[in-house]
Design an enzyme around this catalytic site. Sequence first.
Site, PDB file in Angstrom:
ATOM      1  N   ASP A  50      29.258  22.798  61.385  1.00 14.17           N
ATOM      2  CA  ASP A  50      29.874  22.620  62.708  1.00 14.17           C
ATOM      3  C   ASP A  50      29.004  21.883  63.711  1.00 14.17           C
ATOM      4  OD1 ASP A  50      32.340  23.640  62.162  1.00 14.17           O
ATOM      5  OD2 ASP A  50      32.042  25.574  63.145  1.00 14.17           O
TER       6      ASP A  50
ATOM      7  N   HIS B 200      16.255  13.809  46.518  1.00  9.16           N
ATOM      8  CA  HIS B 200      15.728  15.158  46.327  1.00  9.16           C
ATOM      9  C   HIS B 200      15.990  16.046  47.542  1.00  9.16           C
ATOM     10  CE1 HIS B 200      12.220  17.988  45.345  1.00  9.16           C
ATOM     11  NE2 HIS B 200      13.000  18.026  44.282  1.00  9.16           N
TER      12      HIS B 200
ATOM     13  N   ASP C 297      -3.325  24.840  61.177  1.00  7.28           N
ATOM     14  CA  ASP C 297      -3.985  25.510  62.301  1.00  7.28           C
ATOM     15  C   ASP C 297      -3.194  26.765  62.676  1.00  7.28           C
ATOM     16  OD1 ASP C 297      -5.983  23.596  62.269  1.00  7.28           O
ATOM     17  OD2 ASP C 297      -4.940  22.290  63.681  1.00  7.28           O
TER      18      ASP C 297
END
Length: 493
Positions: free
Chosen positions: A154, A147, A394
């Site tokens: 590069d 999934h 948070d």
Amino acid sequence: MTSSENTGALPPAMNTRLAHGIEMESNGHSSGESGFYLMHEGLSAFVARAVLIEEAAISLDLQYYIYSDDTSGRLLTAKLLEAADRGVRVRLLVDDLGTRLTNPWVTALDSHPNMEIRVFNPVEGRSGLRRGLEQALNFGRINHRMHNKLLVADGLAMITGGRNVADGYFTNAEVEFLDVDVIAIGAIIADASITFDDYWNHSVSLPVSKLISLREETHSLEELRTRLREHLVKEEKSEFRDALRESTLVKELAAGKVPFQWGTATLYADPPAKATDHESVPLSDYPGYQLGQIVKDSQERLQITNAYLIPGRRGTELFAELEERGVQVDILTNGLGTNDTAVAHGAYSRYRKPLLRAGVRLWELRPTAEREHRMHWFSDKSRATLHAKMMVIDSERSFVGSINLDSRSFILNTEIGVLIENAAVNRQLHRLFETWVAPDAAWRLQLDDRGRISWHATDDDNRAIVKHRDPDSNFWQRMLSRMLSRLPIESQI
């Protein structure tokens, strides 16, 4: 490039426009930090992929669950072919169930000396009865899918997040996905390249040339180029081509002016063995488990946006424990009107009341595109569905990736995502969450005095709307959802 030999990531490009731009972006930041640029608008996410492919000079590594042969897929394929023509090594790894391969054009693309396509955990039969029998007889193996979503250009820049390569993830479709991706540069790229190599060189990543019989109809590279040129002419005035013409991302990357946010980061990725011999993989190596440990340490707030929410007993208990500690847990997911999998909604619906009773604030996305003033990438006739997988933890940490909050992502499929430690990224995702849960965009679920769920939102005139059964659904959908919610198959969803 039809070789079946193992290959590894090439050294990062030097003395290119992309390399110089990233070097300027990196000035003043430590070698252990990474830079991040969020993308939640579909066309911007498409343009970012196209630009990195255009700017690549050495290598392109792409890993996708779905890579569709539609407008966006053909445009990106044309750019991959152009990159291979100028000498860039292109490796494309796709999942066999998510991406159905069309023989004549795939073999042409794979015949390019600088390109190779591999298929992860393939079904032996390419179509018809044989494929169906293979799926039935080898369900235990085939049920584990790749999934992951990853593009590395590069060895310098990457894109990961929730989007596959298909029109609906970028717009130009009847059903449009709300999603989040991130461009990353810096220290995390080395980890992304290692992860890609692990999958590319795994024993169940097979070259497409070994899966498709060359005796079947094939096309030459020149025929493929002609087909793609005709497609480009046909799509000359499409929103994808317009977005590429109008984009300034190339110039901004070259000038080091993309507003990357810098901080430490961790790339979480399942080992590919999870899909073939999951019992040999310690639970502690699963990104779902690792994220759970991070979430447990939340102190103030946890905002989750996830397409498929099936928390199970342990997840529900975790959210309840956080609420008891004073952490506000907010979750946005799909409702019955936006969920594209009825069985997934049925399983999720069992947890709505326990979550609400625990103090979790819960929203379900609304399917209509009436909020065009708020989300201008929706067309007038499009129907919205949530596909993003992100967390705001948070005030400093955030997560963006491919991981759904269900057993399939945690136990069965392989996944990828990045934990970002940066306050500005945290604020950006928080603002996006607040936008998506606004009353004109999502239904807020609440329990009444009798313990029944009600859904709350506002109409176009900002007037309150209250529903007492799943909004945006009909009787048959609700009945099917109730029936499916009773099936003992949660571990497979």
